[in-house]
Design an enzyme around this catalytic site. Sequence first.
Site, PDB file in Angstrom:
ATOM      1  N   CYS A 142     -20.789  32.656 -26.339  1.00 48.96           N
ATOM      2  CA  CYS A 142     -20.513  31.681 -25.272  1.00 48.96           C
ATOM      3  C   CYS A 142     -21.605  30.621 -25.366  1.00 48.96           C
ATOM      4  CB  CYS A 142     -20.506  32.359 -23.906  1.00 48.96           C
ATOM      5  SG  CYS A 142     -19.455  33.824 -23.794  1.00 48.96           S
ATOM      6  N   ALA A 143     -21.500  29.748 -26.356  1.00 48.16           N
ATOM      7  CA  ALA A 143     -22.660  29.002 -26.831  1.00 48.16           C
ATOM      8  C   ALA A 143     -22.952  27.679 -26.113  1.00 48.16           C
ATOM      9  CB  ALA A 143     -22.506  28.724 -28.322  1.00 48.16           C
ATOM     10  N   ALA A 144     -21.933  26.994 -25.592  1.00 51.97           N
ATOM     11  CA  ALA A 144     -22.155  25.668 -25.012  1.00 51.97           C
ATOM     12  C   ALA A 144     -23.072  25.776 -23.782  1.00 51.97           C
ATOM     13  CB  ALA A 144     -20.818  25.044 -24.627  1.00 51.97           C
ATOM     14  N   PRO A 145     -23.895  24.749 -23.531  1.00 54.15           N
ATOM     15  CA  PRO A 145     -23.964  23.453 -24.232  1.00 54.15           C
ATOM     16  C   PRO A 145     -24.745  23.463 -25.538  1.00 54.15           C
ATOM     17  CG  PRO A 145     -25.498  23.471 -22.410  1.00 54.15           C
ATOM     18  CD  PRO A 145     -24.739  24.774 -22.318  1.00 54.15           C
ATOM     19  N   SER A 147     -28.301  24.798 -26.276  1.00 56.09           N
ATOM     20  CA  SER A 147     -29.757  24.871 -26.439  1.00 56.09           C
ATOM     21  C   SER A 147     -30.173  26.184 -27.097  1.00 56.09           C
ATOM     22  CB  SER A 147     -30.462  24.711 -25.088  1.00 56.09           C
ATOM     23  OG  SER A 147     -30.015  25.689 -24.167  1.00 56.09           O
ATOM     24  N   LYS A 148     -29.519  27.292 -26.721  1.00 55.89           N
ATOM     25  CA  LYS A 148     -29.829  28.578 -27.361  1.00 55.89           C
ATOM     26  C   LYS A 148     -29.323  28.590 -28.798  1.00 55.89           C
ATOM     27  CE  LYS A 148     -29.450  31.133 -22.983  1.00 55.89           C
ATOM     28  NZ  LYS A 148     -28.817  30.050 -22.207  1.00 55.89           N
ATOM     29  N   ASP A 203     -11.459  32.376 -26.976  1.00 52.17           N
ATOM     30  CA  ASP A 203     -11.806  33.212 -25.839  1.00 52.17           C
ATOM     31  C   ASP A 203     -12.699  34.338 -26.362  1.00 52.17           C
ATOM     32  OD1 ASP A 203     -11.938  35.131 -23.825  1.00 52.17           O
ATOM     33  OD2 ASP A 203      -9.820  35.010 -23.306  1.00 52.17           O
ATOM     34  N   ASP A 243     -24.328  35.388 -23.866  1.00 51.14           N
ATOM     35  CA  ASP A 243     -24.807  34.682 -22.670  1.00 51.14           C
ATOM     36  C   ASP A 243     -23.564  34.314 -21.873  1.00 51.14           C
ATOM     37  OD1 ASP A 243     -26.932  33.478 -21.110  1.00 51.14           O
ATOM     38  OD2 ASP A 243     -26.121  31.547 -21.741  1.00 51.14           O
ATOM     39  N   CYS A 296     -27.346  34.032 -15.965  1.00 48.13           N
ATOM     40  CA  CYS A 296     -28.279  33.327 -15.076  1.00 48.13           C
ATOM     41  C   CYS A 296     -28.006  33.742 -13.635  1.00 48.13           C
ATOM     42  CB  CYS A 296     -28.218  31.816 -15.267  1.00 48.13           C
ATOM     43  SG  CYS A 296     -26.557  31.121 -15.263  1.00 48.13           S
TER      44      CYS A 296
END
Length: 363
Positions: A142-145, A147-148, A203, A243, A296
């Site tokens: 779940c990569a967006a946006p 930074s990780k 997904d 994430d 988060c």
Amino acid sequence: MNNERFEKYYKAQNILPEDEWDQFLESLRAPLPTTFRVAGSRQTARLLNDTIKETHVPHLAGVVFEGEAVSPPTQISWYPEGLAWQFNVSKKVLRKSPEFKKFHNFLVFETEVGNISRQEAVSMLPPLFLEVEPHHRVLDMCAAPGSKTAQLLEALHAQDTVTSSSFPPGLLIANDSDHKRTHLLIHQSARLPSPALMVTNHDASIYPAIKIPSEHITFASDTKTRVVNKRQHQLLFDRILCDVPCSGDGTMRKNLGIWKTWSPMDGNGLHGLQLRILQRAMRMLRKGGRIVYSTCSINPVENEAVIAAALKSMPDFELIDMSNHLPALIFRQGITSWIPTADRSVVLDFPTFDDYIKTHPHK
């Protein structure tokens, strides 16, 4: 800024001692510091970090604005090699203090060329716990946006030099379910062009199996597909970052609207999706590999409960103790019990699911 439901729910979870509760709430109300990470290849990052430390920080020491002393940037103690910084100044100071305005312009320029990444401190942690090496096959589910993702990509390119880029033997697949957000991923990754990056739009909970050749064999053009397919196997990953989408109630310092709208149902509604994403990751992990699960949110329904359910469903997996990985990091152990609620008004009368079921006898 108050929310009675929030306080009632989290006090019942015993996420911290009672005598720390007021301090905890005050921290949630305090402005979030500005943090950034010196990015790019290791050699370039070290050179730029020395410039910040030896040139810019001394220049910002002793700055007084409108009669008050303004602290210079400080290194984040737990980040490796001191390559992450934080400072806590208002936008007014950045605009009107000549010293900080000059430093801000420097940060903007270095960000545009990819040498600095504006990233919150907590966001830097999951990639560090993955301990990615250049030969690893990595999946950011779940990569967006992004930074990780950029941090993971830099780890793959750890052998880059100031003058040349490496061709890492590993691979990073950055995925997001929102096709618009995948464009952000591509934009972020453009700062570190890499032949090892692939961006996908799926997904995460039903991420497809990727087939790769079992051997380096070239088939004749008229070879039947079923014959070729037998020479393939599923791509398994050495490192996977989950994430996952979450209620975000750990971001109250910057998302003030959560104070008004928070409800325990936010986390309840996401638990199932979070669990499915983690279980899918577990099925795609190579033996001996590692998954980092992160949110988060501070809600145990989105964290400990997801981990517990995943481990129960796949008992061959185990938790790894990473408490000594970043010695300077101040952290708290996860909790082992919690009291869920199925009511928006935070009714916590049922310590166990069985107790809840007893109030709804079958007819």
